[in-house]
Design a protein around this motif. Structure first.
Motif, PDB file in Angstrom:
ATOM      1  N   HIS A 268    -103.481 -65.372   8.174  1.00 20.87           N
ATOM      2  CA  HIS A 268    -103.363 -66.211   7.298  1.00 20.87           C
ATOM      3  C   HIS A 268    -104.370 -66.900   6.747  1.00 20.87           C
ATOM      4  N   ARG A 269    -105.027 -66.262   6.264  1.00 23.38           N
ATOM      5  CA  ARG A 269    -106.153 -67.052   5.367  1.00 23.38           C
ATOM      6  C   ARG A 269    -105.411 -65.414   4.525  1.00 23.38           C
ATOM      7  N   TYR A 270    -105.626 -64.556   4.548  1.00 23.20           N
ATOM      8  CA  TYR A 270    -105.332 -63.439   3.568  1.00 23.20           C
ATOM      9  C   TYR A 270    -103.878 -63.906   2.980  1.00 23.20           C
ATOM     10  N   ARG A 271    -103.069 -63.879   3.748  1.00 24.30           N
ATOM     11  CA  ARG A 271    -101.847 -64.399   3.617  1.00 24.30           C
ATOM     12  C   ARG A 271    -101.664 -65.403   2.600  1.00 24.30           C
ATOM     13  N   TRP A 272    -102.705 -67.020   2.915  1.00 24.41           N
ATOM     14  CA  TRP A 272    -102.973 -67.865   2.262  1.00 24.41           C
ATOM     15  C   TRP A 272    -103.768 -67.309   0.652  1.00 24.41           C
ATOM     16  N   ALA A 273    -104.310 -66.228   0.240  1.00 28.56           N
ATOM     17  CA  ALA A 273    -104.869 -65.581  -0.455  1.00 28.56           C
ATOM     18  C   ALA A 273    -103.402 -65.401  -1.107  1.00 28.56           C
ATOM     19  N   TYR A 274    -102.903 -64.584  -0.554  1.00 33.82           N
ATOM     20  CA  TYR A 274    -101.081 -63.666  -1.751  1.00 33.82           C
ATOM     21  C   TYR A 274    -100.423 -64.756  -1.990  1.00 33.82           C
ATOM     22  N   GLN A 275    -100.498 -65.978  -1.412  1.00 35.36           N
ATOM     23  CA  GLN A 275     -99.822 -67.172  -1.992  1.00 35.36           C
ATOM     24  C   GLN A 275    -100.516 -67.750  -2.970  1.00 35.36           C
ATOM     25  N   ASN A 276    -101.766 -67.708  -2.932  1.00 41.36           N
ATOM     26  CA  ASN A 276    -102.622 -68.023  -4.350  1.00 41.36           C
ATOM     27  C   ASN A 276    -102.517 -67.429  -5.480  1.00 41.36           C
ATOM     28  N   ILE A 277    -102.339 -66.004  -5.261  1.00 37.80           N
ATOM     29  CA  ILE A 277    -101.744 -65.000  -6.769  1.00 37.80           C
ATOM     30  C   ILE A 277    -100.590 -64.891  -6.504  1.00 37.80           C
TER      31      ILE A 277
ATOM     32  N   LYS B  76    -110.954 -58.825 -13.350  1.00 38.64           N
ATOM     33  CA  LYS B  76    -110.248 -59.845 -14.687  1.00 38.64           C
ATOM     34  C   LYS B  76    -109.734 -61.191 -13.536  1.00 38.64           C
ATOM     35  N   LEU B  77    -109.013 -60.279 -12.263  1.00 36.47           N
ATOM     36  CA  LEU B  77    -107.700 -61.651 -11.621  1.00 36.47           C
ATOM     37  C   LEU B  77    -108.084 -61.954 -11.151  1.00 36.47           C
ATOM     38  N   VAL B  78    -109.484 -61.477 -10.122  1.00 31.55           N
ATOM     39  CA  VAL B  78    -109.928 -62.010  -8.958  1.00 31.55           C
ATOM     40  C   VAL B  78    -110.250 -63.856  -9.825  1.00 31.55           C
ATOM     41  N   GLN B  79    -111.357 -63.182 -11.322  1.00 30.21           N
ATOM     42  CA  GLN B  79    -112.446 -64.644 -11.615  1.00 30.21           C
ATOM     43  C   GLN B  79    -111.165 -65.336 -12.752  1.00 30.21           C
ATOM     44  N   ARG B  80    -109.684 -64.840 -13.049  1.00 26.10           N
ATOM     45  CA  ARG B  80    -108.678 -65.741 -13.689  1.00 26.10           C
ATOM     46  C   ARG B  80    -108.681 -66.891 -12.086  1.00 26.10           C
ATOM     47  N   ILE B  81    -108.401 -66.309 -11.078  1.00 24.66           N
ATOM     48  CA  ILE B  81    -107.673 -67.363  -9.953  1.00 24.66           C
ATOM     49  C   ILE B  81    -109.232 -67.938  -9.417  1.00 24.66           C
ATOM     50  N   SER B  82    -109.743 -67.336  -9.508  1.00 25.74           N
ATOM     51  CA  SER B  82    -110.502 -68.218  -8.653  1.00 25.74           C
ATOM     52  C   SER B  82    -111.337 -69.689  -9.388  1.00 25.74           C
TER      53      SER B  82
ATOM     54  N   ALA C 154    -111.264 -64.199   0.974  1.00 25.40           N
ATOM     55  CA  ALA C 154    -109.729 -63.270   1.349  1.00 25.40           C
ATOM     56  C   ALA C 154    -109.217 -62.884   0.150  1.00 25.40           C
ATOM     57  N   LEU C 155    -109.290 -63.603  -0.755  1.00 31.85           N
ATOM     58  CA  LEU C 155    -108.340 -63.775  -2.017  1.00 31.85           C
ATOM     59  C   LEU C 155    -109.030 -62.275  -2.662  1.00 31.85           C
TER      60      LEU C 155
END
Length: 206
Positions: A75-84, A25-31, A59-60
């Motif tokens: 860096h792509r996974y760190r960007w996804a962490y920032q997205n979270i 659900k978190l994946v879908q909401r952030i997407s 990455a997310l």
């Protein structure tokens, strides 16, 4: 080279727990929340993505699932962490007045300014480089770090213990940046006391 830093007041346990949670659900909401930003981001990194880097969506997914990760694209996974972080704490972004579009070496100057005032608990190097989940691959691009609640409280006490003479001895721009940092500490302490929840500072730098 111009650098910048984004800073948030966050519940660090909540942010950390999202990594490896497998929360669909978190994946879908952030997407849904990040769709427009991801389109621009993937356009910017299109050549790298063509060479095998994960898209923003992939990455997310990897960060929330706890892997798998491609170590070449930390860096792509760190960007996804920032997205979270941006999603969970969208209303808790803090002022980056002295940390937007700054030069190389600026963080070191501000770190020395903090030390000169006796603020040794809240080290700027920790906020920039330390505290992110160990699960994430290393990154030579986007960096992230944090100050926990106890660090902010101790740093705030050390600021109050500094003298007007010590503050006046700093370069005005450095003093302004130090006051910016102290503002982050004060904000998370006030938020924690108001909501009876432990907040800290999370920062993303690159």
């Amino acid at each position: 080279m111009s650098l910048s830093m984004r800073v948030f007041a966050v519940q660090l346990d909540m942010l950390h727990d999202a990594v490896g949670s497998r929360d669909e659900k978190l994946v879908q909401r952030i997407s849904r929340y990040s769709a427009e930003a991801w389109s621009s981001e993937d356009d910017y990194w299109s050549d790298e993505i063509a060479d095998g880097a994960p898209t923003s969506s992939a990455a997310l997914r990897a960060v929330i699932d706890g892997g798998p990760f491609d170590e070449h694209y930390g860096h792509r996974y760190r960007w996804a962490y920032q997205n979270i972080c941006e999603f969970l704490f969208a209303d808790y972004g803090m002022s980056d007045e002295y940390f937007s579009g700054f030069r190389s070496g600026w963080l070191e100057d501000v770190g020395k300014g903090l030390e000169q005032l006796g603020i040794t608990t809240a080290q700027l190097s920790n906020l920039v480089y330390l505290g992110s989940p160990a699960l994430l691959p290393g990154s030579e691009g986007l960096q992230s770090g944090e100050w926990d609640n106890a660090t902010c409280r101790a740093g705030l006490d050390q600021w109050h213990a500094s003298t007007p003479e010590q503050r006046a001895a700093l370069h005005p721009e450095v003093l302004g940046a130090v006051v910016n940092c102290v503002g982050w500490m004060a904000e998370v302490v006030a938020l924690s006391d108001q909501l009876s929840e432990e907040y800290g500072v999370a920062a993303f730098f690159g």
